[in-house]
Design a protein around this motif. Structure first.
Motif, PDB file in Angstrom:
ATOM      1  N   MET A 112       0.826  -1.209   0.000  1.00 55.51           N
ATOM      2  CA  MET A 112       0.000   0.000   0.000  1.00 55.51           C
ATOM      3  C   MET A 112       0.862   1.261   0.000  1.00 55.51           C
ATOM      4  O   MET A 112       0.517   2.264  -0.622  1.00 55.51           O
ATOM      5  N   ALA A 113       2.007   1.199   0.692  1.00 49.12           N
ATOM      6  CA  ALA A 113       2.930   2.338   0.674  1.00 49.12           C
ATOM      7  C   ALA A 113       3.492   2.536  -0.734  1.00 49.12           C
ATOM      8  O   ALA A 113       3.658   3.667  -1.202  1.00 49.12           O
ATOM      9  N   LYS A 114       3.750   1.436  -1.432  1.00 46.58           N
ATOM     10  CA  LYS A 114       4.243   1.519  -2.805  1.00 46.58           C
ATOM     11  C   LYS A 114       3.198   2.150  -3.736  1.00 46.58           C
ATOM     12  O   LYS A 114       3.552   2.834  -4.698  1.00 46.58           O
ATOM     13  N   MET A 115       1.923   1.920  -3.447  1.00 48.95           N
ATOM     14  CA  MET A 115       0.854   2.470  -4.285  1.00 48.95           C
ATOM     15  C   MET A 115       0.576   3.936  -3.988  1.00 48.95           C
ATOM     16  O   MET A 115      -0.281   4.543  -4.621  1.00 48.95           O
ATOM     17  N   GLY A 116       1.276   4.498  -2.984  1.00 47.05           N
ATOM     18  CA  GLY A 116       1.158   5.921  -2.720  1.00 47.05           C
ATOM     19  C   GLY A 116       0.184   6.322  -1.635  1.00 47.05           C
ATOM     20  O   GLY A 116      -0.166   7.504  -1.519  1.00 47.05           O
ATOM     21  N   TYR A 117      -0.285   5.384  -0.821  1.00 44.94           N
ATOM     22  CA  TYR A 117      -1.187   5.735   0.283  1.00 44.94           C
ATOM     23  C   TYR A 117      -0.445   6.604   1.299  1.00 44.94           C
ATOM     24  O   TYR A 117       0.730   6.377   1.597  1.00 44.94           O
ATOM     25  N   GLY A 118      -1.142   7.602   1.839  1.00 41.34           N
ATOM     26  CA  GLY A 118      -0.533   8.523   2.789  1.00 41.34           C
ATOM     27  C   GLY A 118      -0.588   8.017   4.221  1.00 41.34           C
ATOM     28  O   GLY A 118      -1.146   6.955   4.515  1.00 41.34           O
ATOM     29  N   VAL A 119      -0.031   8.822   5.128  1.00 41.12           N
ATOM     30  CA  VAL A 119       0.061   8.434   6.536  1.00 41.12           C
ATOM     31  C   VAL A 119      -1.318   8.202   7.145  1.00 41.12           C
ATOM     32  O   VAL A 119      -1.571   7.167   7.783  1.00 41.12           O
ATOM     33  N   ASP A 120      -2.225   9.142   6.965  1.00 46.52           N
ATOM     34  CA  ASP A 120      -3.567   9.016   7.547  1.00 46.52           C
ATOM     35  C   ASP A 120      -4.317   7.813   6.985  1.00 46.52           C
ATOM     36  O   ASP A 120      -5.034   7.117   7.715  1.00 46.52           O
ATOM     37  N   GLU A 121      -4.158   7.561   5.701  1.00 48.65           N
ATOM     38  CA  GLU A 121      -4.850   6.428   5.073  1.00 48.65           C
ATOM     39  C   GLU A 121      -4.325   5.098   5.617  1.00 48.65           C
ATOM     40  O   GLU A 121      -5.095   4.175   5.895  1.00 48.65           O
ATOM     41  N   LEU A 122      -2.998   5.010   5.777  1.00 51.92           N
ATOM     42  CA  LEU A 122      -2.416   3.779   6.314  1.00 51.92           C
ATOM     43  C   LEU A 122      -2.815   3.570   7.774  1.00 51.92           C
ATOM     44  O   LEU A 122      -3.099   2.439   8.194  1.00 51.92           O
ATOM     45  N   MET A 123      -2.843   4.637   8.546  1.00 49.06           N
ATOM     46  CA  MET A 123      -3.235   4.526   9.954  1.00 49.06           C
ATOM     47  C   MET A 123      -4.671   4.026  10.076  1.00 49.06           C
ATOM     48  O   MET A 123      -4.971   3.167  10.919  1.00 49.06           O
ATOM     49  N   ALA A 124      -5.558   4.542   9.238  1.00 49.66           N
ATOM     50  CA  ALA A 124      -6.958   4.124   9.289  1.00 49.66           C
ATOM     51  C   ALA A 124      -7.116   2.677   8.836  1.00 49.66           C
ATOM     52  O   ALA A 124      -7.885   1.908   9.419  1.00 49.66           O
ATOM     53  N   TRP A 125      -6.387   2.283   7.796  1.00 48.23           N
ATOM     54  CA  TRP A 125      -6.529   0.940   7.242  1.00 48.23           C
ATOM     55  C   TRP A 125      -6.022  -0.131   8.211  1.00 48.23           C
ATOM     56  O   TRP A 125      -6.653  -1.174   8.389  1.00 48.23           O
TER      57      TRP A 125
ATOM     58  N   GLN B  18       4.164   7.157  13.416  1.00 46.11           N
ATOM     59  CA  GLN B  18       5.530   6.714  13.141  1.00 46.11           C
ATOM     60  C   GLN B  18       5.559   5.404  12.373  1.00 46.11           C
ATOM     61  O   GLN B  18       6.424   5.195  11.515  1.00 46.11           O
ATOM     62  N   THR B  19       4.638   4.510  12.685  1.00 42.21           N
ATOM     63  CA  THR B  19       4.604   3.220  12.002  1.00 42.21           C
ATOM     64  C   THR B  19       4.338   3.410  10.514  1.00 42.21           C
ATOM     65  O   THR B  19       5.003   2.813   9.660  1.00 42.21           O
ATOM     66  N   ALA B  20       3.357   4.255  10.191  1.00 42.48           N
ATOM     67  CA  ALA B  20       3.046   4.517   8.782  1.00 42.48           C
ATOM     68  C   ALA B  20       4.219   5.201   8.083  1.00 42.48           C
ATOM     69  O   ALA B  20       4.567   4.851   6.946  1.00 42.48           O
ATOM     70  N   VAL B  21       4.831   6.153   8.744  1.00 44.70           N
ATOM     71  CA  VAL B  21       5.979   6.867   8.171  1.00 44.70           C
ATOM     72  C   VAL B  21       7.124   5.905   7.881  1.00 44.70           C
ATOM     73  O   VAL B  21       7.824   6.024   6.872  1.00 44.70           O
ATOM     74  N   ARG B  22       7.311   4.923   8.755  1.00 41.67           N
ATOM     75  CA  ARG B  22       8.397   3.959   8.573  1.00 41.67           C
ATOM     76  C   ARG B  22       8.230   3.178   7.281  1.00 41.67           C
ATOM     77  O   ARG B  22       9.194   2.947   6.542  1.00 41.67           O
ATOM     78  N   TYR B  23       6.995   2.765   6.985  1.00 37.45           N
ATOM     79  CA  TYR B  23       6.754   2.020   5.745  1.00 37.45           C
ATOM     80  C   TYR B  23       6.944   2.914   4.526  1.00 37.45           C
ATOM     81  O   TYR B  23       7.541   2.493   3.523  1.00 37.45           O
ATOM     82  N   ILE B  24       6.442   4.125   4.599  1.00 32.04           N
ATOM     83  CA  ILE B  24       6.580   5.054   3.469  1.00 32.04           C
ATOM     84  C   ILE B  24       8.047   5.378   3.219  1.00 32.04           C
ATOM     85  O   ILE B  24       8.515   5.392   2.068  1.00 32.04           O
ATOM     86  N   ALA B  25       8.793   5.625   4.302  1.00 25.34           N
ATOM     87  CA  ALA B  25      10.221   5.937   4.167  1.00 25.34           C
ATOM     88  C   ALA B  25      10.986   4.754   3.590  1.00 25.34           C
ATOM     89  O   ALA B  25      11.888   4.922   2.763  1.00 25.34           O
ATOM     90  N   SER B  26      10.621   3.543   4.012  1.00 26.00           N
ATOM     91  CA  SER B  26      11.301   2.351   3.506  1.00 26.00           C
ATOM     92  C   SER B  26      11.089   2.203   2.003  1.00 26.00           C
ATOM     93  O   SER B  26      12.028   1.875   1.259  1.00 26.00           O
ATOM     94  N   VAL B  27       9.885   2.479   1.542  1.00 24.76           N
ATOM     95  CA  VAL B  27       9.594   2.392   0.112  1.00 24.76           C
ATOM     96  C   VAL B  27      10.366   3.453  -0.654  1.00 24.76           C
ATOM     97  O   VAL B  27      10.899   3.191  -1.749  1.00 24.76           O
ATOM     98  N   GLU B  28      10.468   4.666  -0.092  1.00 20.76           N
ATOM     99  CA  GLU B  28      11.215   5.743  -0.755  1.00 20.76           C
ATOM    100  C   GLU B  28      12.686   5.384  -0.896  1.00 20.76           C
ATOM    101  O   GLU B  28      13.313   5.637  -1.930  1.00 20.76           O
ATOM    102  N   VAL B  29      13.240   4.765   0.152  1.00 12.76           N
ATOM    103  CA  VAL B  29      14.648   4.347   0.101  1.00 12.76           C
ATOM    104  C   VAL B  29      14.853   3.300  -0.990  1.00 12.76           C
ATOM    105  O   VAL B  29      15.833   3.343  -1.752  1.00 12.76           O
ATOM    106  N   GLN B  30      13.930   2.342  -1.088  1.00 12.89           N
ATOM    107  CA  GLN B  30      14.032   1.309  -2.117  1.00 12.89           C
ATOM    108  C   GLN B  30      13.968   1.903  -3.515  1.00 12.89           C
ATOM    109  O   GLN B  30      14.715   1.497  -4.420  1.00 12.89           O
ATOM    110  N   LYS B  31      13.107   2.907  -3.700  1.00 16.10           N
ATOM    111  CA  LYS B  31      12.994   3.546  -5.023  1.00 16.10           C
ATOM    112  C   LYS B  31      14.286   4.266  -5.387  1.00 16.10           C
ATOM    113  O   LYS B  31      14.759   4.174  -6.532  1.00 16.10           O
ATOM    114  N   ARG B  32      14.881   4.967  -4.433  1.00 19.63           N
ATOM    115  CA  ARG B  32      16.132   5.692  -4.698  1.00 19.63           C
ATOM    116  C   ARG B  32      17.260   4.719  -5.030  1.00 19.63           C
ATOM    117  O   ARG B  32      18.091   4.956  -5.892  1.00 19.63           O
ATOM    118  N   TYR B  33      17.281   3.598  -4.264  1.00 20.90           N
ATOM    119  CA  TYR B  33      18.351   2.610  -4.494  1.00 20.90           C
ATOM    120  C   TYR B  33      18.241   2.007  -5.882  1.00 20.90           C
ATOM    121  O   TYR B  33      19.245   1.821  -6.576  1.00 20.90           O
TER     122      TYR B  33
END
Length: 391
Positions: A354-367, A374-389
């Motif tokens: 879901m983080a890869k599909m672009g869901y935001g922090v609030d959407e992930l928290m609700a889902w 912080q938990t939602a941010v961690r997943y989003i940040a991890s996906v961003e790092v993978q994209k940069r790599y």
């Protein structure tokens, strides 16, 4: 002269109000020896419920975690419990448990890197329930005595064990606290309680888990179970509480309760079913689910054993609890070459996708029902790092 209550139960093993007599019914001309054997059998099977009724909710929760890990150990070393893995409430689950298996549980925990104090606590839990299983007649008395002879570690023994074994957990956790009545703070280093390495699912792995293995009702249930974990990120505890009425086929939604975040805004939530999940729900409820259980029967039901010729796997009118759900997820993972797969690994996969599909922090928290951003941010940040790599 007999009292009225005694006169009405002259052939009963227990006198008194019939509604208060627990488990023992009248037997005509029963000898004391036979009556004693019957009483032992009945009392033995009731001892688990009596013990659980006296313990606090926190104690029972800790025991549940300890016995779930015991079940995980059995699966990890290749032992499939023939009578299920519900060691907390089902005396039959203890059939076949020996002192050697308990010793193996200790060694396995040390290899996994658990703290010696934790190993001692879990050993104590296992011994308590094993002793009740002896009284229930599912563990032989001689074996029960050997199980009780299994010892934990003393303070000096624990220090020696820690000095000789390698660090096997993910990392040390360091925290500081100030003991009551003390002026100075204390720094504590302890091993992480997380398993050493999570099982990382790939989209092809997820597709295999969602796929129907055969034409049996069991296969439909398993595929639905996988979809709810992989596509909706439900916890095992949430799955165990689902009812058939929680699925609304007209609206294409699932409405469920989250006990872990009870009292918060995420306590109850509604998900729009994915296309695959919806199709499986419709097939499962319309073609396989027992009509007698509708509408409020448990959604995820146990099944009969699937035979080698493909027959069997019929749904039974009994829901799967959290332990059996976790056991089933682990088994399904092994079938596609993923040992130690857990429900949380599936939840991790769902959050990552879901983080890869672009869901935001609030959407992930609700889902997912997270109370911390912080938990939602961690997943989003991890996906961003993978994209940069990759870029």
């Amino acid at each position: 002269m007999s009292s009225p209550s005694e006169a009405s139960n002259e052939n009963s093993l227990i006198v008194g109000n019939e509604n208060e007599a627990r488990g023992i019914r009248p037997f005509a001309d029963t000898s004391l020896e036979t009556a004693g054997q019957i009483a032992n059998q009945v009392a033995g099977h009731a001892i688990f419920n009596r013990y659980l009724s006296q313990k606090s909710a926190n104690t029972l929760k800790r025991h549940s975690r300890d016995l779930e890990l015991f079940a995980e150990y059995l699966l990890d070393v290749g032992i499939m419990p023939e009578h299920g893995a519900d060691f907390q409430t089902n005396p039959e689950a203890w059939r076949g448990v020996t002192w050697g298996i308990i010793e193996g549980f200790i060694a396995w925990q040390l290899q996994e890197g658990y703290a010696v104090t934790t190993v001692n606590a879990r050993l104590s839990t296992v011994k308590v329930y094993a002793q009740m299983a002896v009284k229930a007649g599912t563990v032989p008395r001689e074996e029960g005595m050997l199980i009780q002879s299994v010892k934990g570690f003393s303070r000096s023994g624990a220090a020696n064990v820690d000095a000789k074994r390698p660090q096997t957990r993910i990392a040390d956790v360091t925290y500081t606290y100030k003991p009551d009545g003390k002026k100075q703070t204390v720094v504590v280093n302890r091993r992480s309680t997380k398993k050493r390495q999570p099982v990382l699912l790939t989209p092809p792995d997820a597709a295999l888990l969602r796929q129907l293995r055969n034409d049996s009702p069991q296969a439909v249930r398993d595929a639905l179970l996988a979809c709810l974990l992989l596509d909706h990120g439900l916890r095992a505890s949430e799955m165990a509480l689902l009812k058939a009425s929680d699925i609304d086929l007209l609206r294409g939604t699932i409405h469920f309760f989250r006990p872990k975040v009870k009292g918060t805004s995420h306590e109850w939530t509604t998900h729009k079913l994915t296309e695959t999940t919806y199709a499986l729900c419709r097939d499962y409820l319309d073609a396989h689910y027992p009509p007698t259980l509708l509408p409020d029967g448990p959604l995820i039901l146990t099944t009969t054993r699937l035979k080698r010729n493909g027959e069997g796997g019929q749904l039974v009118e009994k829901g799967m609890n959290r332990v059996r759900l976790s056991e089933r997820v682990a088994w399904l993972g092994k079938q596609i070459g993923l040992p130690k797969l857990s429900a949380h690994d599936c939840r991790h996969f769902c959050a990552t996708e879901m983080a890869k599909m672009g869901y935001g922090v609030d959407e992930l928290m609700a889902w997912f029902g997270w109370t911390s951003a912080q938990t939602a941010v961690r997943y989003i940040a991890s996906v961003e790092v993978q994209k940069r790599y990759k870029g």
